[in-house]
Scaffold this motif. Structure first.
Motif, PDB file in Angstrom:
ATOM      1  N   VAL A 155      39.314  84.540  43.055  1.00 50.31           N
ATOM      2  CA  VAL A 155      39.078  83.624  44.182  1.00 50.31           C
ATOM      3  C   VAL A 155      38.317  82.392  43.685  1.00 50.31           C
ATOM      4  CG1 VAL A 155      36.948  84.835  44.931  1.00 50.31           C
ATOM      5  CG2 VAL A 155      38.212  83.438  46.571  1.00 50.31           C
ATOM      6  N   GLU A 156      38.678  81.236  44.211  1.00 48.57           N
ATOM      7  CA  GLU A 156      37.994  79.995  43.836  1.00 48.57           C
ATOM      8  C   GLU A 156      36.634  79.950  44.520  1.00 48.57           C
ATOM      9  OE1 GLU A 156      40.445  80.346  45.903  1.00 48.57           O
ATOM     10  OE2 GLU A 156      40.431  78.905  47.556  1.00 48.57           O
ATOM     11  N   CYS A 157      35.681  79.255  43.889  1.00 47.51           N
ATOM     12  CA  CYS A 157      34.357  79.146  44.496  1.00 47.51           C
ATOM     13  C   CYS A 157      33.755  77.786  44.138  1.00 47.51           C
ATOM     14  CB  CYS A 157      33.467  80.289  44.018  1.00 47.51           C
ATOM     15  SG  CYS A 157      31.867  80.303  44.833  1.00 47.51           S
ATOM     16  N   PRO A 158      34.022  76.791  44.960  1.00 45.36           N
ATOM     17  CA  PRO A 158      33.516  75.445  44.656  1.00 45.36           C
ATOM     18  C   PRO A 158      32.027  75.306  44.932  1.00 45.36           C
ATOM     19  CG  PRO A 158      34.775  75.407  46.698  1.00 45.36           C
ATOM     20  CD  PRO A 158      34.845  76.815  46.179  1.00 45.36           C
ATOM     21  N   GLU A 161      28.971  76.378  47.222  1.00 41.76           N
ATOM     22  CA  GLU A 161      29.036  77.803  47.582  1.00 41.76           C
ATOM     23  C   GLU A 161      28.733  78.658  46.358  1.00 41.76           C
ATOM     24  OE1 GLU A 161      32.888  77.960  49.484  1.00 41.76           O
ATOM     25  OE2 GLU A 161      32.309  76.263  50.729  1.00 41.76           O
ATOM     26  N   CYS A 162      29.166  78.187  45.168  1.00 39.72           N
ATOM     27  CA  CYS A 162      28.690  78.732  43.908  1.00 39.72           C
ATOM     28  C   CYS A 162      27.886  77.618  43.242  1.00 39.72           C
ATOM     29  CB  CYS A 162      29.858  79.142  43.017  1.00 39.72           C
ATOM     30  SG  CYS A 162      30.495  80.792  43.392  1.00 39.72           S
ATOM     31  N   ASP A 163      27.041  77.955  42.284  1.00 34.28           N
ATOM     32  CA  ASP A 163      26.197  76.936  41.652  1.00 34.28           C
ATOM     33  C   ASP A 163      27.035  75.867  40.969  1.00 34.28           C
ATOM     34  OD1 ASP A 163      23.966  78.250  42.493  1.00 34.28           O
ATOM     35  OD2 ASP A 163      23.791  79.455  40.665  1.00 34.28           O
ATOM     36  N   GLU A 164      28.176  76.301  40.423  1.00 26.52           N
ATOM     37  CA  GLU A 164      29.098  75.373  39.762  1.00 26.52           C
ATOM     38  C   GLU A 164      30.473  75.591  40.359  1.00 26.52           C
ATOM     39  OE1 GLU A 164      27.621  73.572  37.665  1.00 26.52           O
ATOM     40  OE2 GLU A 164      25.818  74.782  37.377  1.00 26.52           O
ATOM     41  N   ASP A 165      31.374  74.607  40.153  1.00 24.60           N
ATOM     42  CA  ASP A 165      32.769  74.846  40.521  1.00 24.60           C
ATOM     43  C   ASP A 165      33.266  76.008  39.658  1.00 24.60           C
ATOM     44  OD1 ASP A 165      32.921  72.917  42.439  1.00 24.60           O
ATOM     45  OD2 ASP A 165      33.754  71.373  41.131  1.00 24.60           O
TER      46      ASP A 165
END
Ligand code: NAG
Ligand code: NAG
Ligand code: NAG
Ligand code: NAG
Length: 442
Positions: A155-158, A161-165
């Motif tokens: 799953v993507e996490c930009p 929402e996450c510390d990094e892309d």
């Protein structure tokens, strides 16, 4: 359907067994029946509680659920073969399933922005608008060094929402946070989270699917807050029946499946329809109630396309027909209805949405056109037609407390007047249906 197929197959079998066939025609018929019945067996019904192999949204934010060599697009409708949309998934691969999928969605990473990535064994495929990017498929190790083959989920996490892309990969108990810009891999342990068979990001939330259940998790820590797991059918699929455990109010408030119709009656009570159910919220009372359409609007049964409220009546449009109910406890269906939409409103059905604000003009939305219908004229007639440029399709609309709410997918938008809806060039601020209309916490 599956049950019907079973019964059909069983009775065919029985008929064959009882009939006095010679051995050759019996063999021949058995063979045909086997083909027919095994074909029916292959029909996938997501309302039966399927474990999906992979889930990802497409470029337009529509979720794609992969199961075996099939694909379900959106929240309802039948399965189609994955290779009809993504031809090459077959060429290099004969396993007939996708291990994991995600949509790259980082504004800073323009080359891959909005590409869909699929993982099959040790290969990764990158698609943009259903076309395979040149050079793909590649080995996972070439594109995502440090990420293992045979993944369970991705799953993507930009940011933020996450510390990094990042992309989060799942395999067994291992969780990999992949830094998109540096290609660094960070191994983490999500102690409390179940093993995901698929995962996806939807409306800025993160969902891990395991079996036909799902848990919402924090992408940084893997923590699961709240009452999970929940049944995926309750929130991500439109089914006619739900399990005994299903809390109808909770499900209808928080469901990600789009609404069919919404309206407020003269007293300000709101009704929101989806599939076989509707939510009701009375004016001056925050409590939502859920009921079946069958129970309150028996003649309509289920799945209405559009509803508007006029002079203490609910006009409910389903396919080619208009049903009219006098508001009350219980609502009563008027004699002489249902009538064809064409006869009642001067437009060919089916339609997508309908609303009335002050006055006697009903606004009926069909595709990208709004029709003004004069409700005082006999017969009711279309007086004006105008285009909508901002949305390709509208799911539901209502006039409530002085403004128009237009529902498209999981969001709604405010407009001051039908004119604004028609002539506006910019899409106004997005609001979430689940949170801002129904007070769901996500
Ligand atoms: C798509 O997949 C089906 C079933 O796996 C197969 O029978 C069919 O030949 C495939 N079509 C193409 C165009 O590859
Ligand atoms: C891809 O992986 C296969 C199997 O591990 C290997 O034989 C092949 O050389 C790899 N190709 C590239 C371009 O790294
Ligand atoms: C990811 O990349 C960014 C940008 O280079 C860097 O600042 C950050 O420390 C990296 N994060 C991890 C977890 O490796
Ligand atoms: C609001 O509606 C609920 C459910 O019907 C009811 O129990 C409650 O008494 C109502 N509250 C008010 C203030 O009317």
């Amino acid at each position: 359907m599956k049950l019907l197929a079973h019964i059909l197959c069983l009775s065919l079998g029985l008929a064959l067994a009882l009939a006095d066939f010679d051995i050759f025609s019996l063999l021949h018929f058995s063979f045909l029946m086997f083909k027919l019945c095994s074909h029916f067996e292959a029909v996938l019904d997501r309302c039966q509680g399927l474990e999906m192999d992979a889930v990802a949204v497409n470029e337009e934010g529509i979720p794609y659920f992969f199961k075996g060599d099939h694909l379900f697009k959106g929240f309802h409708g039948k399965a189609e073969l994955s290779n009809e949309s993504f031809t090459e998934l077959d060429d290099h691969h004969h396993l007939g399933h996708v291990d994991a999928a995600f949509r790259m969605h980082y504004e800073d990473n323009l080359a891959d922005h909005d590409h869909m990535f699929f993982f099959l064994d040790h290969k990764v495929f990158s698609y943009y608008q259903h076309k395979l990017e040149e050079g793909y498929p590649k080995n996972i190790s070439e594109v995502f060094p440090g990420i293992p083959d045979h993944l369970d989920a991705a799953v993507e996490c930009p940011k933020p929402e996450c510390d990094e892309d990042s992309v989060i990969f799942f395999k067994g108990d291992d969780i990999y946070h992949y830094n998109v810009s540096t290609k660094d891999v960070d191994m983490k342990e999500f102690k409390t989270m179940p093993k995901c068979t698929s995962a996806f990001r939807f409306m800025e939330h993160y969902y891990c699917f395991h079996g036909h259940m799902f848990s919402k998790f924090d992408p940084k820590t893997g923590d699961v807050h709240g009452k999970y797991p929940k049944d995926a059918r309750d929130y991500f699929m439109r089914c006619s029946e739900f399990g005994d455990e299903s809390d109808h109010v909770e499900r209808e408030r928080c469901s990600r499946v789009h609404l069919d119709a919404i309206t407020a009656d003269d007293a300000g009570n709101m009704y929101a329809f989806r599939g076989h159910h509707f939510l009701r919220q009375d004016e001056g009372n925050d409590t939502l109630k859920a009921d079946t359409i069958e129970n309150a609007f028996k003649e309509l049964h289920s799945e209405v396309d559009a509803v508007f409220s006029y002079e203490n009546h609910l006009y409910m449009i389903k396919d080619e027909h208009v049903f009219v109910y006098k508001v009350g406890e219980p609502h009563t269906h008027l004699d002489g209805y249902p009538k064809p939409v064409k006869e009642e409103l001067g437009i060919e059905g089916p339609v997508d949405a309908a609303f009335i604000c002050e006055g006697d003009t009903a606004y009926i939305i069909k595709g990208q056109t709004i029709f003004d219908v004069d409700m005082k004229a006999t017969p009711h007639a279309v007086t004006h037609e105008r285009p909508i440029s901002t949305f390709k399709r509208v799911d539901a609309a209502m006039c409530h407390r002085g403004g128009i709410k237009v529902v498209v997918g999981n969001h709604f938008y405010h407009f001051e007047s039908p004119m604004m809806l028609s002539t506006g060039r910019l899409i106004p601020k997005q609001h979430k249906v689940s949170m801002e209309l129904f007070g769901c916490d996500h």
